[in-house]
Every structure is written in C-alpha cells, then in structure tokens.
Scaffold this motif. Structure first.
Motif, PDB file in Angstrom:
ATOM      1  N   ALA A 323       0.821  -1.212   0.000  1.00 56.83           N
ATOM      2  CA  ALA A 323       0.000   0.000   0.000  1.00 56.83           C
ATOM      3  C   ALA A 323       0.854   1.261   0.000  1.00 56.83           C
ATOM      4  O   ALA A 323       0.434   2.309  -0.508  1.00 56.83           O
ATOM      5  CB  ALA A 323      -0.939  -0.001   1.203  1.00 56.83           C
ATOM      6  N   ASP A 394     -10.788  -3.540   1.040  1.00 54.25           N
ATOM      7  CA  ASP A 394     -10.698  -2.280   1.769  1.00 54.25           C
ATOM      8  C   ASP A 394      -9.318  -1.647   1.655  1.00 54.25           C
ATOM      9  O   ASP A 394      -8.914  -0.862   2.508  1.00 54.25           O
ATOM     10  CB  ASP A 394     -11.046  -2.503   3.240  1.00 54.25           C
ATOM     11  CG  ASP A 394     -10.197  -3.610   3.875  1.00 54.25           C
ATOM     12  OD1 ASP A 394      -9.476  -4.296   3.123  1.00 54.25           O
ATOM     13  OD2 ASP A 394     -10.261  -3.775   5.098  1.00 54.25           O
ATOM     14  N   SER A 395      -8.573  -1.974   0.607  1.00 50.67           N
ATOM     15  CA  SER A 395      -7.216  -1.452   0.476  1.00 50.67           C
ATOM     16  C   SER A 395      -6.841  -1.422  -0.992  1.00 50.67           C
ATOM     17  O   SER A 395      -7.462  -2.071  -1.826  1.00 50.67           O
ATOM     18  CB  SER A 395      -6.228  -2.325   1.271  1.00 50.67           C
ATOM     19  OG  SER A 395      -4.900  -1.877   1.057  1.00 50.67           O
ATOM     20  N   ASN A 396      -5.777  -0.647  -1.289  1.00 49.86           N
ATOM     21  CA  ASN A 396      -5.300  -0.587  -2.664  1.00 49.86           C
ATOM     22  C   ASN A 396      -4.215  -1.621  -2.936  1.00 49.86           C
ATOM     23  O   ASN A 396      -3.566  -1.584  -3.980  1.00 49.86           O
ATOM     24  CB  ASN A 396      -4.759   0.806  -2.986  1.00 49.86           C
ATOM     25  CG  ASN A 396      -3.636   1.212  -2.056  1.00 49.86           C
ATOM     26  OD1 ASN A 396      -3.351   0.528  -1.073  1.00 49.86           O
ATOM     27  ND2 ASN A 396      -2.991   2.330  -2.355  1.00 49.86           N
ATOM     28  N   GLN A 414      -0.854  -6.311   4.195  1.00 50.68           N
ATOM     29  CA  GLN A 414      -0.255  -5.183   4.890  1.00 50.68           C
ATOM     30  C   GLN A 414       0.767  -5.619   5.934  1.00 50.68           C
ATOM     31  O   GLN A 414       1.846  -5.036   6.041  1.00 50.68           O
ATOM     32  CB  GLN A 414      -1.341  -4.344   5.550  1.00 50.68           C
ATOM     33  CG  GLN A 414      -0.825  -3.083   6.214  1.00 50.68           C
ATOM     34  CD  GLN A 414      -1.953  -2.234   6.782  1.00 50.68           C
ATOM     35  OE1 GLN A 414      -3.114  -2.602   6.665  1.00 50.68           O
ATOM     36  NE2 GLN A 414      -1.604  -1.105   7.364  1.00 50.68           N
TER      37      GLN A 414
END
Length: 622
Positions: A323, A394-396, A414
């Motif tokens: 991220a 919920d994340s790139n 992550q």
C-alpha cells in the motif's frame, strides 16, 4: 394639386400619422370602413370627407374633372354586394404565397438531402461486428506432445473482440536448437470465427504467453511476452505476430528459465516497463534473477544469484506492491520468501543508489528479515503448493492466498498475518475467485480430489473462510480448470467440468453417472440458484486450459477451451480450440437439479432470470 394627390392616394402598407401602422394582410377586414371615405378634390386644394366646409356640394373645375368625378372608384365596384379588394392587397398576397412556396421547397430539399445522408451512412459506415452466439471449434491438427498448455486472450486486430493465442509443439522430428528440442508454433486465432490471424515459429516449447501494454498511454501497442521451457524469452507484436526482440540465451549462463517472465515498473527510465526472469542452475540449486529491458530485451545489469536449496516445487516469482508503494519479489521452494526489488537492482547495477521509486520500504515486511539482516524476508514456510494475489476489498493492495498441503490460508498483505485458515486435504488446483455471497468480498471455488474418480466442489466465504456451498460429483479428468465471470449486479458465475449429473439420487450424496467416463460436461453455478447447475456443453477430450473473456459491446462473456483428444500408439493427440458464448449457452443449457428447493424453481422463471444477465470485466486481478 400634386401634394393633395400624394396625400390622398396613400399606398397600402405605408404608415400614416392619423391611421397608425397599416398592415396589408388586414386589408379585407377594413374594406367597409375605407368605402365610407370619398375623396373629393376642392378648388382650394383642401380634402374633405364627403362635404365641403360649408356643407355644399363641390363644383367641378373643368370637363376633365367632371369626367373624372363621373368615373366610379375601383374600391366602390362590388360583385354581388361585396366590395372588391384593392390592387395593393392582391400584390401582397401574391408575394406572401411566393415566400411560402420558397420556404416549403427549401424545407423539402433539406429533408431529402438529410435522408440521403442517413442512408449513405447506414450503408457505407460499417457497423461494429456482432459476436452473435459465436460458438466455434477449430481443429489445429495433431500436436507432438508437450507438457504445458499456454492460452491467452487479447484483442490483436482492434475489432473489440478478444482473440485467442496459444502455442503447441509442431513435431519432435525437427529441431530448432541443436537438434535436441522440438520446434513449436505460436498461433493467433480470431475471436470472431476462429480463423488464423497469424502464426510464428518458436525455437522451443512455450511455457507461458502474456499479452499486455508495456508502454503507458492509450496509443501503446499490445506486446505478447512468450517464455519458453528452456532459455527462450521473446516479445512479439500482437497485431502482426512479428518478433520485436529476443533475449540472448548467453545471458542466462548455464541456467534455465524456471518460471514465466514477471513485469516490473520502469527501472531504466526509458518510458517502458521492465521485466525480470528467474533462472535455475542446471548443476547446482542456484537461483538467478536477471533484469531485462522491456524496450530492447537487453539485460539491465548483471545477474543476481541467491543460494537456495530447492526442496519442493518452485513458487513464483511474483511481484507484490504494498500500500505504501514498496516493491517486493515473492518466490521460494515449498515456502514463500521475499526480496526487495531495490536490493536486486542495486546488485545488478553494482552501485549503492537506486531510483526514488525503489527506495520505499514496508515496515511490517522489513521486520521479518532474518536475524543476520539477510536480503530475504520470510513470508510463509509450511508446505506451500500455490500462491495467488487477491485484491483486498478495503485497500489498494492485495492479500496473499496460499494453498498448502494442509489447506488454505489467506494472509493480509499489509502485515502478513493470517486472515483465516481452512483445513482440508487434497486441494491441488488453484482456487477460483468470484462473488458468491452478498458482502462484496471475493469468495473462492475449490476442487478437491475425493476418492477414485470423484471430486468435491465447494465455495469458501472469502470473509470468514467458512464453506457456504459444496457438492460431490464424478470426474475422471485430472486437474480440470475452473473459471468464473462477473455479472453487472456484482455476482459471479462459476464454471467447472464434471461427468453427467442426470442420474443424481436426491437422497444420496454419491452420484452414479450413466454416461461413459470419457464424456465430461461443463456446468455453471449461479449464487442465486445454488440448488441448480446448468449443463452448457460436453466434450470427450481432455480440457488442458480454459479462459473467460468479456465482450464489452454486447455485455457477453465467452468461454475458450484448449482440448486434446485421446492419443493412441503412433498417433499423437489432436488439438482443438473452442469458443462458447455464455449468454447463448445459458438459454440453450439443460437444468440439473441438485436437490429439492422451496419454493420449487420453474424452468420459465429460471430462463427469465438468465436472459437478464449481463457480464462485465472483473474488478479484481489475480
């Protein structure tokens, strides 16, 4: 006298200070009032209305005036008691009629020209090609063996439909590399009708075909990267099939390409994304990374070696971007390790500095370095069989889906901590991602070997790791590929192969097929009807590869399979490539009821639901 005549004989349409604005179109309405006005010429030049100032009748001046007074006015001549219109009104009406005629003619002429242009456009400008149901099958002859079955979809001719690229071994009699390795053929088939668009000879069997745009921008051309099973790495123009560049095998030293090429960000700042390949030493278990320029195919620096002893099958390599933007390369033998792209680049260039884009670090990943601050980062080390990247909702960045000998594990990208773990045995084929539940989180279809000639399909909830759907079916085809396609309502249909389910017993979990084991059916599972499978097609061959593409113009999906027929002694197997339109197949497919549902689903209700399905591009990448 002249002044009196000019004032008395006012032309229609002129403005009078006494009568105001005069409209010639209202001439007929005002005739009665005009007839009451009788203009008499007086000797003193005055103009009186019917009477002299003293109330006496005027006397004529001369015989001419007497004769003039005896003549009747044109406005006073009546026909059947109706006053006639003055000459000025007739002229105005004639002019108005002419204007109306001209306007009508211009309008009709414009309308005619517009219709002619529309017809010319309809016949001269070609309409975009319609795929119709586009179900075709192409026999490519006999292939001379081969251990891999690469298959790729890409639009190479710009018609909006994805075409089919594949490679197969031509013959084991000839050789292109020292007389020891068979030649292969790279073929591109039209997605419309299966005709050959182009073909190119390869010096060795291809392991993988990847088509993409290495140069950013809307005008960038599509490049097909072909990785061989030995030392070949070539880039082909997807439109013409001509080779752009080929990596010199001498740069691999004594190594052999171990995996498909991996695409990286632009390292040499030439505007084109670069590549990395992984080679394995033939005499010793050395791993060698080689950075390759995407523009020229030349090495970007020297090879970078890592001494790792191989225990099980090779994992990766795969590129992972966190991220924060840190870039890592994942690989391993039965485990997963990571090395920062920055470290590979610095060693390849033999310098201490690196581009700013490679200087980013991920703190949670860097904590996992070995005690001796080795360049390798331990990610997972428990009997790894497969590694997949799954887009996080919920994340790139992506999560890591790991298939092990004990089950399935989903790691958070992550911080590399387990999201959930599913214990099961016999999972060998890659999980197929798709949307089965309503939480907009990717779920997974699994195929598990469950006894001799049997397999179990199950759908695992991507949020919790629990099994939400399962079924057991006969299947003698080993490692049959499964795929999925996303619909416009953010659901997925799952496609897999099994033997006939028509003889299913509703009270038994075991299905006894009535067809020979050589006949396999393509089944479709929709999450809205979990108790029904749709039988779309069947084949007697062995499906070695399959892909799903999307036709954006018609909101349709098509299913492409690579199938080999049965081979006998002295006769190689036949190679067949087929394409099936899913929207057409949904209407023609047969319904297989897995179990009784309440309320019972009718055939008409199912057909109405299926007719409204539209397919879109998947929002996730694997």
């Amino acid at each position: 006298m002249a002044t009196v005549l000019s004032r008395a004989l006012k032309l229609p349409g002129k403005k009078s200070p006494d009568l105001g604005e005069y409209d010639p179109l209202t001439q007929a309405d005002s005739d009665e009032s005009e007839d009451d006005l009788v203009l008499n010429l007086q000797k003193n030049g005055g103009v009186k209305n019917g009477k002299s100032p003293l109330g006496e009748a005027p006397e004529p001046d001369s015989d001419a005036e007497v004769a003039e007074a005896a003549k009747p006015h044109l406005s006073e001549v009546t026909t059947e008691g109706y006053p006639s219109e003055p000459l000025g009104g007739l002229e105005q009406k004639a002019a108005s009629s002419l204007v109306s005629y001209v306007r009508t003619s211009v309008f009709l002429l414009t309308l005619g020209i517009s219709m002619i242009l529309v017809l010319l456009c309809a016949f001269l400008i070609p309409c975009p090609p319609r795929d119709l149901h586009s179900t075709w099958s192409r026999h490519l002859g006999s292939q001379g063996g081969g251990d891999v079955s690469p298959l790729e979809l890409a639009d190479v001719n710009g018609d909006g439909l994805r075409d089919v690229l594949l490679s197969f071994v031509m013959s084991r009699n000839g050789s292109a590399v020292g007389g020891s390795r068979p030649a292969a053929n790279l073929v591109c088939l039209s997605g419309m009708n299966g005709s050959t668009l182009w073909s190119s000879l390869l010096p060795e069997e291809a392991r993988d075909i990847t088509c993409l745009e290495l140069m950013p921008g809307s005008l960038a051309e599509t490049i097909c990267l072909v990785t061989g099973t030995h030392k070949m790495l070539s880039a082909f123009n997807a439109t013409s099939g001509k080779a752009i560049w080929t990596l010199n095998p001498n740069y691999l030293s004594n190594g052999t390409l171990a995996a498909p090429v991996v695409v990286l960000p632009d390292l040499d700042e030439d505007g084109v994304r670069d590549l990395v390949v992984l080679a394995i030493g033939e005499l010793q278990p050395d791993l060698c990374f080689l950075l390759v320029s995407g523009r020229t195919g030349s090495p970007v620096g020297r090879p970078v070696k890592y001494n790792i002893v191989g225990v099980r099958n090779l994992i990766g390599p795969q590129v992972y971007i966190t991220a924060n933007g840190a870039v890592y390369i994942l690989f391993g033998f039965g485990n997963i390790q990571a090395v920062a792209l920055r470290d590979i680049f610095v060693q390849a260039q033999n310098r201490d500095s690196s581009p700013p884009s490679l200087q980013i670090e991920e703190p949670e990943w860097e904590k996992r370095r070995s005690i001796n601050l080795s360049e390798l980062i331990d990610v997972y080390s428990d009997g790894v069989e497969l590694l997949q990247m799954v887009k996080a909702p919920d994340s790139n960045c992506s999560n890591l889906l790991i298939t092990t000998r004990q089950g399935l594990v989903l790691l958070r990208g992550q911080n590399l901590t387990p999201y959930w773990t599913l214990r099961l045995q016999g999972l060998r084929s890659p999980p197929t991602p798709g949307y089965f539940t309503d939480d907009q989180t990717l779920d997974f279809l699994l195929q598990i070997q469950d006894g001799v000639g049997m397999k179990k399909m199950m759908v695992v909830d991507g949020d919790s790791g629990s099994v939400v759907w399962s079924y057991r079916a006969p299947c003698h085809m080993k490692e049959t590929p499964a795929t999925s396609a996303v619909t416009s309502d953010r659901k997925s249909v799952f496609l897999f192969w099994a033997e006939g389910l028509s003889a299913a017993s509703p009270n038994s979990d075991i299905i006894l097929g009535t067809e020979p084991p050589s006949l396999h059916h393509l089944y479709l599972l929709h999450p809205a009807f979990p108790s029904i499978l749709l039988d779309l097609a069947n084949t007697t061959g062995t499906v070695t590869a399959s892909e799903v593409g999307i036709n954006d113009l018609w909101k349709d999906a098509f299913y492409v399979t690579r199938t080999t027929g049965p081979s006998s002694e002295g006769h190689p197997a036949a190679l067949v490539v087929s394409k099936l339109s899913l929207r057409w197949a949904l209407m023609e497919g047969q319904m297989a009821q897995l179990q009784e549902s309440t309320p019972k689903i009718g055939r008409g209700e199912l057909r109405r639901f299926l007719s409204r399905i539209k397919f879109v591009e998947a929002p996730y990448e694997i």
